[in-house]
Design a protein around this motif. Structure first.
Motif, PDB file in Angstrom:
ATOM      1  N   GLU B 260      38.661  19.358  38.254  1.00  0.00           N
ATOM      2  CA  GLU B 260      37.573  18.710  37.546  1.00  0.00           C
ATOM      3  C   GLU B 260      37.194  19.610  36.375  1.00  0.00           C
ATOM      4  N   ILE B 261      36.920  19.025  35.226  1.00  0.00           N
ATOM      5  CA  ILE B 261      36.574  19.853  34.061  1.00  0.00           C
ATOM      6  C   ILE B 261      35.232  19.395  33.506  1.00  0.00           C
ATOM      7  N   ARG B 262      34.317  20.340  33.350  1.00  0.00           N
ATOM      8  CA  ARG B 262      33.031  20.019  32.721  1.00  0.00           C
ATOM      9  C   ARG B 262      32.913  20.801  31.424  1.00  0.00           C
ATOM     10  N   THR B 263      32.658  20.107  30.337  1.00  0.00           N
ATOM     11  CA  THR B 263      32.426  20.822  29.079  1.00  0.00           C
ATOM     12  C   THR B 263      30.920  20.927  28.859  1.00  0.00           C
ATOM     13  N   GLY B 264      30.547  21.760  27.872  1.00  0.00           N
ATOM     14  CA  GLY B 264      29.121  21.967  27.615  1.00  0.00           C
ATOM     15  C   GLY B 264      28.432  22.609  28.800  1.00  0.00           C
ATOM     16  N   ALA B 265      29.201  23.349  29.604  1.00  0.00           N
ATOM     17  CA  ALA B 265      28.636  23.982  30.800  1.00  0.00           C
ATOM     18  C   ALA B 265      28.863  25.480  30.706  1.00  0.00           C
ATOM     19  N   GLU B 266      27.857  26.194  30.214  1.00  0.00           N
ATOM     20  CA  GLU B 266      28.018  27.630  30.000  1.00  0.00           C
ATOM     21  C   GLU B 266      27.579  28.426  31.222  1.00  0.00           C
ATOM     22  N   VAL B 267      28.492  29.202  31.742  1.00  0.00           N
ATOM     23  CA  VAL B 267      28.157  30.046  32.882  1.00  0.00           C
ATOM     24  C   VAL B 267      27.376  31.254  32.368  1.00  0.00           C
ATOM     25  N   GLU B 268      26.204  31.470  32.959  1.00  0.00           N
ATOM     26  CA  GLU B 268      25.386  32.610  32.548  1.00  0.00           C
ATOM     27  C   GLU B 268      25.465  33.760  33.534  1.00  0.00           C
ATOM     28  N   VAL B 294      36.818  32.199  39.671  1.00  0.00           N
ATOM     29  CA  VAL B 294      37.932  32.700  38.880  1.00  0.00           C
ATOM     30  C   VAL B 294      37.466  32.710  37.430  1.00  0.00           C
ATOM     31  N   SER B 295      37.639  33.848  36.749  1.00  0.00           N
ATOM     32  CA  SER B 295      37.146  33.904  35.380  1.00  0.00           C
ATOM     33  C   SER B 295      38.278  33.966  34.372  1.00  0.00           C
ATOM     34  N   GLY B 296      38.258  33.004  33.483  1.00  0.00           N
ATOM     35  CA  GLY B 296      39.209  33.020  32.380  1.00  0.00           C
ATOM     36  C   GLY B 296      38.648  33.778  31.191  1.00  0.00           C
ATOM     37  N   ALA B 297      37.381  34.180  31.302  1.00  0.00           N
ATOM     38  CA  ALA B 297      36.773  34.965  30.220  1.00  0.00           C
ATOM     39  C   ALA B 297      37.347  36.376  30.253  1.00  0.00           C
ATOM     40  N   ASP B 298      37.100  37.146  29.199  1.00  0.00           N
ATOM     41  CA  ASP B 298      37.699  38.481  29.145  1.00  0.00           C
ATOM     42  C   ASP B 298      37.031  39.399  30.165  1.00  0.00           C
ATOM     43  N   PRO B 299      37.710  40.504  30.510  1.00  0.00           N
ATOM     44  CA  PRO B 299      37.202  41.375  31.584  1.00  0.00           C
ATOM     45  C   PRO B 299      35.797  41.920  31.309  1.00  0.00           C
ATOM     46  N   GLN B 300      35.518  42.314  30.060  1.00  0.00           N
ATOM     47  CA  GLN B 300      34.186  42.871  29.796  1.00  0.00           C
ATOM     48  C   GLN B 300      33.106  41.808  29.931  1.00  0.00           C
ATOM     49  N   ARG B 301      33.359  40.619  29.382  1.00  0.00           N
ATOM     50  CA  ARG B 301      32.379  39.551  29.502  1.00  0.00           C
ATOM     51  C   ARG B 301      32.124  39.241  30.971  1.00  0.00           C
ATOM     52  N   THR B 302      33.224  39.162  31.731  1.00  0.00           N
ATOM     53  CA  THR B 302      33.099  38.802  33.137  1.00  0.00           C
ATOM     54  C   THR B 302      32.354  39.880  33.922  1.00  0.00           C
ATOM     55  N   LEU B 303      32.830  41.108  33.795  1.00  0.00           N
ATOM     56  CA  LEU B 303      32.344  42.140  34.704  1.00  0.00           C
ATOM     57  C   LEU B 303      31.148  42.921  34.178  1.00  0.00           C
ATOM     58  N   LEU B 304      30.970  42.927  32.864  1.00  0.00           N
ATOM     59  CA  LEU B 304      29.778  43.601  32.344  1.00  0.00           C
ATOM     60  C   LEU B 304      28.699  42.590  31.970  1.00  0.00           C
ATOM     61  N   GLY B 305      29.114  41.348  31.687  1.00  0.00           N
ATOM     62  CA  GLY B 305      28.160  40.357  31.216  1.00  0.00           C
ATOM     63  C   GLY B 305      27.684  39.393  32.281  1.00  0.00           C
ATOM     64  N   LEU B 306      28.589  38.915  33.116  1.00  0.00           N
ATOM     65  CA  LEU B 306      28.231  37.838  34.039  1.00  0.00           C
ATOM     66  C   LEU B 306      27.880  38.330  35.440  1.00  0.00           C
ATOM     67  N   VAL B 307      28.343  39.542  35.780  1.00  0.00           N
ATOM     68  CA  VAL B 307      28.078  40.065  37.114  1.00  0.00           C
ATOM     69  C   VAL B 307      26.984  41.127  37.024  1.00  0.00           C
ATOM     70  N   PHE B 316      33.623  52.093  38.333  1.00  0.00           N
ATOM     71  CA  PHE B 316      34.330  50.921  37.815  1.00  0.00           C
ATOM     72  C   PHE B 316      33.655  50.436  36.533  1.00  0.00           C
ATOM     73  N   THR B 317      32.334  50.386  36.574  1.00  0.00           N
ATOM     74  CA  THR B 317      31.593  49.918  35.398  1.00  0.00           C
ATOM     75  C   THR B 317      31.839  50.824  34.202  1.00  0.00           C
ATOM     76  N   VAL B 318      31.838  52.141  34.460  1.00  0.00           N
ATOM     77  CA  VAL B 318      32.078  53.082  33.363  1.00  0.00           C
ATOM     78  C   VAL B 318      33.460  52.837  32.761  1.00  0.00           C
ATOM     79  N   LYS B 319      34.448  52.673  33.617  1.00  0.00           N
ATOM     80  CA  LYS B 319      35.804  52.440  33.125  1.00  0.00           C
ATOM     81  C   LYS B 319      35.879  51.131  32.356  1.00  0.00           C
TER      82      LYS B 319
END
Lengths: 530, 529
Positions: B260-268, B294-307, B316-319
């Motif tokens: 299923e695909i939803r557009t206009g749905a921004e994960v915060e 599962v995140s298709g976003a880049d690693p920094q966005r995913t792990l520093l931005g969304l989590v 891990f965060t420092v790296k």
């Protein structure tokens, strides 16, 4: 025809001499042939200005392998290493960064620049030591062939794998980074003070045609960190009497073991018959026969000058021609009437007894490299200076001093003009650059010697003036040095060996290639008769 | 509250869509959440001026791995490949030009005008890249092994690659080991004497990277790319309808398979409970719970931005903060009244047919290196390296009749400027690009109807590429294979249980190949087994 010698060693540089000493100690009848009037190759002391003894090329020691110092009993033969006390980097704003061997003092000094960096410095040092411990046995190892199916090669690779496993998780991570990153990127992860990063990254580029932001320079950083005197990592020193005294000591050890050393005996060619080395012919036409020949000069001279190309396989020749030298450094040796006076720390003092580094920022270092990429010497170069006469008064008349300046970048190939035309201007650039920090310099110079990469090539025979007999870049290290498949001191010609810095583990006054090659020669030919 | 979904996928870029398809194919019902109104991420076709459409960001395929194209039946879902008979046109300031046909022997004949030796060497390089590519392409679809404790499965797969490697013979094995860490400038010099040809080939080793041709390790990047396409200068195939048509087909395939695909749905936010991923929160507050994210976003966005960082080990965060993800690329899209006239083609028999492939602006190794130099100190290149295409020549659907779109990839534009910001510099950047092109096609400026400039800042803000990096992070030796994105975390997993990465920030992570998405899906399915 009777063969007078078991082994002829071409070149009396430190590796050639180490090679000869080990062979002679094992009972071989050895002859060393040196082209010049002085022993040592690029590790020589010469009196260029009357009364002043310059370590003309190589000027500090630390990499010389401790097992060689021990085995050859070099202190008894006159080797005395005087510790070099730290590094001072003057800054354009009048400040400075001064790290010394005294840990607490260095810590206070770093604190002054950044509290975070002072913390990180200890951690960094610990991690580097762990990695040096990992890499050290590799320096004493005949490189394995990763393409071979020989169990001996696999054993070595497995040994490396096991050692890697035994590292702490963080050190594993750091080591992998160190092998693949640039010095500047690597240090960026640890520190924030730019002048600290710039000065530390400098050891990643010494002798290579790479910038501090070039991939692969982090490894060279480690290579230099490994400098070891009395077991302490990262300590450098002078040899009393100049760098030439190291060569003299090794030469004396070789002679004592029975090796014969002939000076001013330039080799013209290596005699080859039926794919096997027979001896050498000198430029005078004299032919000297031997069971084996061990060449400490670089692959360019060994294979392209001394041997006719028809004796070598085409593929091998192609690889030898491809091997990169790219000398990138020069040297300016100055005889001084008195000590230079630095604006940031006026007057004489302990800060002059260590290294003085002109490396004020990472950008400065990188820009110096940029000019060299397009065939110009850096207009504001990286300079590493020492004043050995403060520690070792024997190298200058009383009250006077020697200032030894290692300069980078000075590319061997200039985009316009020749080094003979540019030598003076190059020397002036170096003096101007230092004078920005020590304004009295210009007035206290009694004599000077400017050495360009071309001069290094002419005087020492090092092709393109590369002080390491070939770039220390990743594709020219370990089992790829100097030619992939020929990293074990042997050559496509039977009984012809390589024992110089162009073989694993590479350059610096380390002696390891000379020793490892001797062990391989002995393995092939058995011990001598005595 | 609705029951937890099995899998939620953050982002609808090409890798996310590939992952969605592979997961849906196994009966899972993944939900893809795309922030924008269109799916495709950086592989989209957009109308940037009335009547003019082009691949706004990525304009050339990786190309997508043939196995993925086949498995997803993309042709059935509307993907049509257009291939130009000319792969590359590289004008030189001396008025000459290198025109390279897709057929290697035809290309060699064209090179003969410059150098007979280079023509022979060109064929040799093509063959060498085919041989090494056959081995490296196996690596693309491999999950990088754990260095510390390789599993039996890892060893078996590596052994298989190793056996193929041995098949090369000692000489070539050694050559490949030597090539990897080399500067691409040295690599091309081993083959060619013509500077223009050297530069055209070397460009493939620096494309999208913060590297110049003299940077060590750039050869590895060229070899990695040759694994998907052994042609020395890369490919020149476009989907009809632009890159957006590719991702549209992927989306259609995924939906048909059950996604299923939803557009206009921004994960915060990615919700973590008891150390495990538990769902996502959308902008606006909607919460979607899921057993896996599962995140298709880049690693920094995913792990520093969304989590929330409390869920990650500090080391891990420092790296992850040190993960190098500052882009060097910009994009300029032009709506043209007519085709520009390239001076170098005036006396050429090829005529405008030469423009249907890619146009390489970067006439020498020094030129490319100098372009890189500027960027090291926070300036964009005053004489940049450009990779240009005019897709409307082969695909008339993109522009009104007789008119054209020109898509210009520009390098080097550093994310962080030393002076000013990208808001102030965007026009200067566009002008510099046009001026650079006008040196080769003087009538270009008069034919421009409209332009769209995308600075690294735009790539970040509009397309969600952190640092503006088109490949979700530097493709340098220390960030490849078992080290992508971080050593120890190259297997599409993260320190948060049930949170996976599937984007270009994972192995092999290079261009629009879809391999990261497919590899990630395989690992997720392994975990579910």
């Amino acid at each position: 025809m009777p063969k007078k010698y078991d082994v002829i060693v071409i070149g009396g540089g430190h590796n050639g001499l180490v090679n000869a000493a080990y062979l002679a100690r094992a009972g071989k009848k050895v002859l060393v042939l040196e082209r010049r009037y002085v022993l040592g190759g690029a590790a020589v002391t010469e009196e260029i200005v009357p009364g002043f003894k310059f370590s003309v090329f190589s000027y500090v020691v630390s990499l010389l392998r401790p097992e060689i110092i021990r085995d050859l009993d070099l202190p008894r033969h006159g080797l005395e290493i005087l510790p070099l006390d730290g590094t001072m980097t003057p800054m354009p704003n009048g400040d400075y960064l001064w790290r010394v061997n005294d840990h607490a003092k260095t810590r206070r000094e770093l604190d002054r620049h950044s509290k975070l960096d002072a913390e990180a410095y200890d951690e960094f040092a610990q991690s580097m030591v762990a990695m040096c411990r990992f890499v050290k046995p590799i320096l004493g190892m005949i490189p394995p062939d990763p393409t071979s199916l020989d169990p001996r090669d696999w054993k070595k690779l497995a040994f490396l794998g096991k050692r890697f496993q035994s590292l702490a998780a963080e050190d594993k991570y750091n080591l992998v980074q160190l092998m693949t990153m640039s010095a500047a990127d690597f240090l960026d992860q640890w520190f924030e003070t730019d002048v600290l990063k710039a000065t530390m990254s400098a050891s990643g580029i010494i002798g290579t045609f790479l910038g501090v932001r070039s991939t692969g320079t982090a490894y060279v950083l480690l290579h230099h960190y490994m400098g070891e005197i009395d077991g302490a990592f990262r300590s450098w020193g002078f040899s009393r009497g100049g760098t030439g005294a190291i060569s003299s000591a090794i030469g004396a050890a070789a002679r004592e073991a029975g090796a014969e050393i002939r000076m001013e005996a330039p080799v013209a060619r290596i005699m080859v018959k039926n794919g096997s080395a027979q001896g050498v012919a000198l430029e005078t036409g004299e032919e000297i026969h031997a069971d084996a020949v061990s060449s400490s000069v670089d692959p360019n001279l060994t294979f392209l000058k001394f041997i006719e190309s028809r004796e070598l396989p085409g593929y091998f020749l192609e690889e030898v021609r491809r091997y990169k030298y790219r000398g990138s450094s020069g040297k300016v040796n100055l005889a001084l009437d008195e000590l230079p006076n630095f604006k940031c720390l006026p007057g004489p003092g302990r800060h002059l007894r260590g290294a003085i580094s002109i490396s004020p920022s990472t950008e400065y270092m990188e820009r110096a490299y940029d000019q060299a990429k397009y065939g110009e010497y850096s207009r504001r170069p990286y300079i590493d200076m020492v004043i050995p006469s403060l520690t070792d008064p024997s190298v200058a008349p009383p009250g006077k001093h020697v200032l030894s300046c290692f300069v980078q970048y000075a590319p061997y190939k200039l985009s316009s003009g020749t080094w003979d035309e540019q030598r003076e201007a190059f020397g002036d650039t170096v003096i101007e650059t230092i004078a920005e920090y020590a304004p009295n310099l210009k007035d206290i110079i009694i004599g000077k010697q400017v050495i360009t990469p071309l001069d290094i090539e002419r005087q020492t025979g090092l092709t393109e003036g590369n002080i390491f007999q070939g770039e220390l870049s990743l594709e020219q290290l370990f089992f790829l040095r100097p030619v992939a498949g020929w990293a074990r001191y042997r050559t496509p010609i039977r009984k012809l060996y390589m024992c110089g810095s162009a073989t694993h583990p590479g350059g610096g006054v380390m002696g390891a290639p000379g020793r490892l090659a001797a062990l391989e020669i002995l393995r092939d030919t058995g011990k001598g008769k005595r | 509250m609705a029951a937890a979904r099995e899998i939620v996928i953050v982002g609808g870029g090409h890798n996310a869509l590939v992952a969605a398809f592979y997961l849906a194919q196994k009966g899972l019902k993944p939900l893809v959440l795309e922030r924008r109104a269109v799916v495709g991420g950086a592989a989209v076709t957009e109308e940037f001026h009335p009547g003019f459409r082009c691949s706004t960001v990525a304009h050339a395929g990786g190309p997508p791995l043939p196995s993925i194209v086949r498995y997803m039946q993309l042709a059935k879902h509307g993907l049509e490949k257009l291939e130009s008979p000319v792969r590359l046109f590289a004008p030189s300031p001396d008025g000459r030009a290198l025109v390279l046909a897709s057929d290697p022997s035809a290309a060699a004949r064209q090179i003969e005008q410059f150098s007979k030796k280079d023509a022979e060497k060109y064929i040799e390089l093509h063959k060498a890249l085919e041989r090494t590519g056959a081995i490296l392409s196996d690596l693309l679809t491999l999950t990088p092994p754990v260095i510390e404790k390789p599993s039996k499965g890892d060893l078996w797969k590596l052994l298989k690659v190793g056996r193929k490697f041995r098949g090369l013979g000692k000489k070539e094995m050694m050559r490949l080991l030597r090539w990897g860490p080399m500067a691409v400038a040295d690599f091309v010099a081993e083959f060619f004497e013509t500077d223009l040809l050297r530069a055209a080939v070397a460009a493939r080793g620096i494309y999208g990277a913060a590297m110049g041709p003299w940077s060590a390790g750039s050869t590895a990047l060229l070899l990695l790319r040759a694994a998907s396409d052994p042609f020395p200068v890369g490919n020149s195939a476009y989907p009809r309808g632009g890159m957006g048509a590719l991702t549209k087909a992927m989306a259609a395939a995924a939906i048909q398979a059950g996604a299923e695909i939803r557009t206009g749905a921004e994960v915060e936010q990615i919700v973590v409970k008891d150390g495990a991923a538990a769902g996502v929160v959308l902008r606006g507050g909607e919460e979607i719970s899921a057993k896996r994210v599962v995140s298709g976003a880049d690693p920094q966005r995913t792990l520093l931005g969304l989590v929330d960082p409390v869920h990650l080990p500090p080391s891990f965060t420092v790296k992850m903060q040190h993960y190098r993800c500052k882009g060097m690329a910009a994009k300029l899209n032009l709506a043209l009244d007519a085709l520009p006239t390239f001076s170098a083609l005036k006396n050429s028999s090829e005529g405008n047919a030469a423009l249907a492939g890619r146009i390489h602006i970067g006439p020498g190794i020094d030129y490319l290196e100098r372009a890189f130099d500027d960027s090291k100190y926070g300036d964009f290149s005053r004489a940049p390296y450009l990779d240009v295409s005019i897709p409307s020549i082969l695909d008339s659907s993109l522009a009104p009749a007789g008119k054209h779109v020109m898509s210009i990839y520009m390098q080097f534009a550093p994310y962080r400027l030393k002076q000013g910001d990208w808001m102030q510099q965007r026009d200067a950047l566009a002008d510099t690009i046009i001026k650079t092109l006008a040196a080769h096609a003087p009538d270009l400026p008069g034919k421009i109807l409209a332009r769209q400039i995308l600075t690294p800042k735009d790539l970040e803000e509009t397309y969600g590429l952190t640092g503006g990096h088109p490949f979700h992070g530097e493709l340098a030796l220390d960030q490849l294979f078992t080290m992508r994105p971080l050593l120890g975390w190259a297997r599409y997993r993260t320190p948060v249980k049930g949170l996976h990465l599937c984007g270009s920030g994972t192995h092999p992570g290079n261009g629009i190949t879809g391999a990261s998405g497919a590899n990630a899906a395989r690992e997720i399915l392994n975990d579910l087994r």
